[in-house]
Design an enzyme around this catalytic site. Structure first.
Site, PDB file in Angstrom:
ATOM      1  N   GLU A 330      37.888  49.907  45.387  1.00 24.34           N
ATOM      2  CA  GLU A 330      36.977  48.769  45.201  1.00 24.34           C
ATOM      3  C   GLU A 330      35.642  48.929  45.926  1.00 24.34           C
ATOM      4  O   GLU A 330      35.135  47.967  46.502  1.00 24.34           O
ATOM      5  CB  GLU A 330      37.670  47.472  45.667  1.00 24.34           C
ATOM      6  CG  GLU A 330      38.899  47.156  44.861  1.00 24.34           C
ATOM      7  CD  GLU A 330      39.660  45.938  45.379  1.00 24.34           C
ATOM      8  OE1 GLU A 330      39.961  45.053  44.572  1.00 24.34           O
ATOM      9  OE2 GLU A 330      39.970  45.884  46.585  1.00 24.34           O
TER      10      GLU A 330
HETATM   11  C1  ACM Z   1      43.850  47.494  46.478  1.00 24.57           C
HETATM   12  O1  ACM Z   1      44.688  46.631  46.160  1.00 24.57           O
HETATM   13  N1  ACM Z   1      42.579  47.167  46.610  1.00 24.57           N
HETATM   14  C2  ACM Z   1      44.228  48.873  46.703  1.00 24.57           C
END
Ligand code: ACM
Length: 515
Positions: A330
């Protein structure tokens, strides 16, 4: 005189006849073991542990001696008996006997053979002995889990168990960044997952909301970055001594700690502690909310790599396992043309300190080093990109194993952005057939992450992990062909008493007949 002697002899004979008890019939197949072992053969009789039972270990083998003592220590509180632990050069006629033997399989393979006189535990390595002990634990009455002396017979059914895991990596993850958990809570988590033969604990040690591991060369990481958590609580961090203590505690239970420093995103806590890690040289405000994807290291500054080098060097020196997790998920505000060279360079830093890399599935956009593992959590296409580069996949699909996902719409903790995961959904899936293009041979194992945005204490950890984690442990250990929901839900119901005695606050799913 003669009469008195005769009387004594007769009395002694009568008493000894009474002491030679007939073994009590028991059925090994009724023991509802989880994870289900590879092979179980019942022989219909039983072994009783009494104060006279000696735990023998193979002479000259310190690892075996350690496991024999571990078993004696485990048995003591509930039985009230301090069993003798003794070395032996040959197989004893009676008692509990732990020894090494060259079994086909890995160092996790074990056999457990029980008859009326002897419990024979053999394995090719220390791990196998530990797993045999965990199985033996489930063969005993649930009250063996009690912390005070219980009035019961410590009977185990006779027969033979041959057992070996399907996957070599069977793990859980605990997010200690969004909310911080004390060392004693982490140790409980280790106790719980080791009961079900998991062998990896991934600690998510840094994120936007908190930096949780002491790094001596960058002390503000914890002084500032560790000073809060989601909701504005006081946060906290592990000193290096505490971290080493966790590593050692886990190792004794055959669990390897995998430390994660998430980067280049999920880094606000570090960016608040050290302004030079930001492109604008301005320290960020500490963050106590739950948004994701807004932070990034300044990937074209040299100081960022000097910083990462120091962090990885100190972390690698305290880490006995072969892997360091570099996050990589992310990073929404890191342009891909910056992200790729960043991941390439950080992998080399980890390699320089003698460790291998794990990263969330996004890292497959980069050029992976030969031993890098891709942890598939969101996008199967990323996992396949990794496979195309020769990487193995660690399987953690959010829709199946994220322990912070709610059971259903009435669950008072957790989130549901990926799915509601009831106990059946958590169990009925196969990592090796979930999507086309990710096959058994591509997979190193399974890991269940518990993110802690909404989780603040051990009770809440327990409620979200139990009972789903037990199913995940079976998916990691037991051959897929031996997994069956109807059979599993019966076995799971039998874990209820054990969980209750252990004080585990678990979710009583309506899909399981707990009574
Ligand atoms: C995640 O759940 N951002 C790895």
């Amino acid at each position: 005189m003669y009469q008195t002697l005769m009387f004594s002899i007769i009395t002694m004979l009568l008493l000894s006849a009474c002491n030679t008890k007939e073994p009590i019939p028991m059925d090994l197949n009724e023991k509802h073991l989880i994870p289900k072992p590879s092979k179980v053969e019942a022989t219909g009789s039983s072994f009783e542990i009494t104060a006279a039972t000696t735990i023998f270990y193979e002479e000259g083998k310190d690892d075996v001696k350690g496991m024999a003592q571990f078993l004696a220590d485990f048995l003591q509180p509930a039985t009230g008996m301090a069993l003798a632990v003794e070395a032996t050069a040959t197989k004893p006629a009676g008692g509990i006997y732990l020894h090494f033997s060259a079994l086909e399989g890995t160092n996790e393979t074990y056999t457990l053979e029980l008859n009326e006189n002897l419990i024979d535990i053999s394995a090719s390595g220390e791990a196998g002995l530990f797993y045999a002990i965990q199985t033996l634990r489930q063969l005993l009455p649930a009250s063996i889990e009690a912390t005070s002396k219980q009035d019961t017979m410590w009977l185990l059914p006779s027969g033979k168990i041959e057992d070996s895991p399907n996957y070599t990596y069977r793990g859980a993850m605990l997010d200690v960044s969004r909310h911080f958990f004390q060392v004693q809570d982490v140790k409980k988590f280790i106790d719980y997952i080791s009961m079900y033969k998991m062998n990896k604990l991934h600690l998510h040690l840094s994120d936007d909301q908190g930096w949780r591991i002491e790094i001596k060369s960058w002390p503000k990481l914890t002084a500032i970055g560790g000073s809060t958590e989601v909701g504005g609580g006081e946060g906290g961090f592990y000193t290096q001594e505490e971290y080493k203590d966790i590593v050692a505690y886990a190792k004794k239970r055959q669990i390897t700690i995998i430390p994660e420093i998430d980067m280049p995103g999920h880094t606000n806590a570090a960016l608040a502690a050290y302004p030079e890690l930001n492109c604008d040289n301005k320290a960020r405000e500490l963050y106590t909310g739950t948004k994701v994807g807004f932070s990034t290291f300044c990937t074209d500054k040299e100081v960022v790599y000097e910083f990462i080098d120091d962090v990885i060097r100190e972390l690698a020196a305290m880490t006995t396992g072969e892997y360091i997790h570099i996050g990589g998920d992310e990073s929404h505000v890191t342009p891909l043309e910056d992200y790729i060279p960043f991941i390439n360079r950080v992998q080399k830093i980890v390699e320089k300190y003698g460790k291998k890399v794990i990263g969330w599935d996004e890292i497959a956009h980069a050029e992976l080093l030969p031993n890098t593992l891709v942890q598939w959590w969101a996008k199967a296409d990323n996992a396949k990109k990794g496979i195309a580069q020769g990487a193995k996949v660690l399987v953690s699909p959010a829709t199946k194993v994220y322990l912070d996902m709610q059971y259903d719409s009435t669950t008072h903790l957790g989130l549901h952005w990926a799915a509601y995961i009831e106990v059946d959904s958590a169990y009925i899936w196969n990592p090796a057939t979930m999507v086309d293009g990710i096959k058994r041979d591509d997979i190193i194992g399974v890991e269940s992450p518990l993110w802690s945005e909404t989780i603040t204490n051990l009770d809440e950890i327990e409620y979200m992990m139990f009972p789903r984690i037990i199913g995940h442990a079976e998916i990691g250990w037991t051959e897929a062909s031996q997994q069956n929901w109807e059979d599993y839900r019966l076995r799971l119901a039998h874990q209820k008493e054990r969980m209750e005695i252990l004080g585990i606050d678990f979710y009583k799913s309506p899909l399981v007949d707990w009574d």
